[in-house]
Design a protein around this motif. Structure first.
Motif, short mmCIF file in Angstrom:
data_model
loop_
_atom_site.label_atom_id
_atom_site.label_comp_id
_atom_site.label_asym_id
_atom_site.label_seq_id
_atom_site.Cartn_x
_atom_site.Cartn_y
_atom_site.Cartn_z
N ASP A 126 51.68 31.66 50.96
CA ASP A 126 50.81 32.45 51.83
C ASP A 126 49.37 32.18 51.42
O ASP A 126 48.96 32.53 50.31
N LYS A 127 48.62 31.55 52.31
CA LYS A 127 47.24 31.16 52.00
C LYS A 127 46.32 32.36 51.80
O LYS A 127 45.40 32.29 51.00
N LEU A 128 46.55 33.45 52.52
CA LEU A 128 45.69 34.62 52.38
C LEU A 128 46.05 35.45 51.16
O LEU A 128 45.18 35.86 50.39
N GLY A 129 47.33 35.70 50.97
CA GLY A 129 47.78 36.51 49.84
C GLY A 129 47.91 35.73 48.55
O GLY A 129 48.10 36.30 47.48
N GLN A 130 47.82 34.37 48.64
CA GLN A 130 47.96 33.50 47.47
C GLN A 130 49.28 33.74 46.75
O GLN A 130 49.33 33.83 45.53
N ILE A 131 50.38 33.86 47.54
CA ILE A 131 51.70 34.16 46.98
C ILE A 131 52.68 33.06 47.36
O ILE A 131 52.80 32.67 48.52
N SER A 132 53.41 32.57 46.37
CA SER A 132 54.50 31.61 46.58
C SER A 132 55.80 32.39 46.72
O SER A 132 56.01 33.39 46.05
N ASP A 133 56.68 31.90 47.58
CA ASP A 133 57.95 32.56 47.80
C ASP A 133 59.01 31.52 48.16
O ASP A 133 58.69 30.41 48.56
#
Length: 159
Positions: A102-109
């Protein structure tokens, strides 16, 4: 630009992930599932893509496929998340591994969806904060092997 993004994503994730890809292998996705009881990993070793799932020290299932034959859906280049999915076949079963950033939240999933004869029988999500991604590794390897993605036909073919 894509090389720079791929390099960035190779470092995303946290030390909670128990990456088992060999030193000569590229990490596509590693994470823990069920509070660390299970490990999911996809590695690129030369021209072979390897899927492992199970307890971190002894995977219960290992599958592999040549880069030229593995089913892979690349990121279309738009949207809030950068994502890719790779599907492994094992008889009537398929294992679709999906990784995203997620580019906005800077979260990998990540997650794996298991299907039997096309019908979903399980969907397991990575533990929060445990996902390590190597986005574009498979797409780049397919291109290096002479395959190009046709976005209209939604398939890989000769360049």
């Amino acid at each position: 630009m894509r090389f720079m993004l791929a390099s960035l994503f190779l470092t995303l994730g946290t030390s909670q992930a128990y990456a088992h890809c060999h030193q000569r292998s590229a990490t596509v996705l590693t994470c823990t599932i069920d509070q660390g009881a299970k490990q999911l990993e996809v590695c690129l070793d030369g021209e072979e893509v390897i899927y492992r799932f199970g307890p971190p020290d002894a995977p219960a299932l290992t599958l592999s496929a040549p880069i030229s034959e593995v089913a892979h859906q690349p990121w279309p280049g738009i949207g809030r998340a950068i994502w890719e999915s790779t599907t492994f076949q094992n008889g009537a079963f398929s294992y679709e591994v999906h990784g995203s950033f997620d580019k906005l939240g800077q979260i990998s999933d990540g997650r794996v969806t298991v299907r039997k004869n096309g019908r979903e029988i399980a969907s397991l999500s990575c533990d929060s904060g445990s996902t390590e991604l190597g986005l574009f590794a498979i797409s780049d390897a397919k291109e290096a092997a002479g395959q190009c993605w046709d976005p209209y036909a939604q398939r890989w073919g000769a360049c």
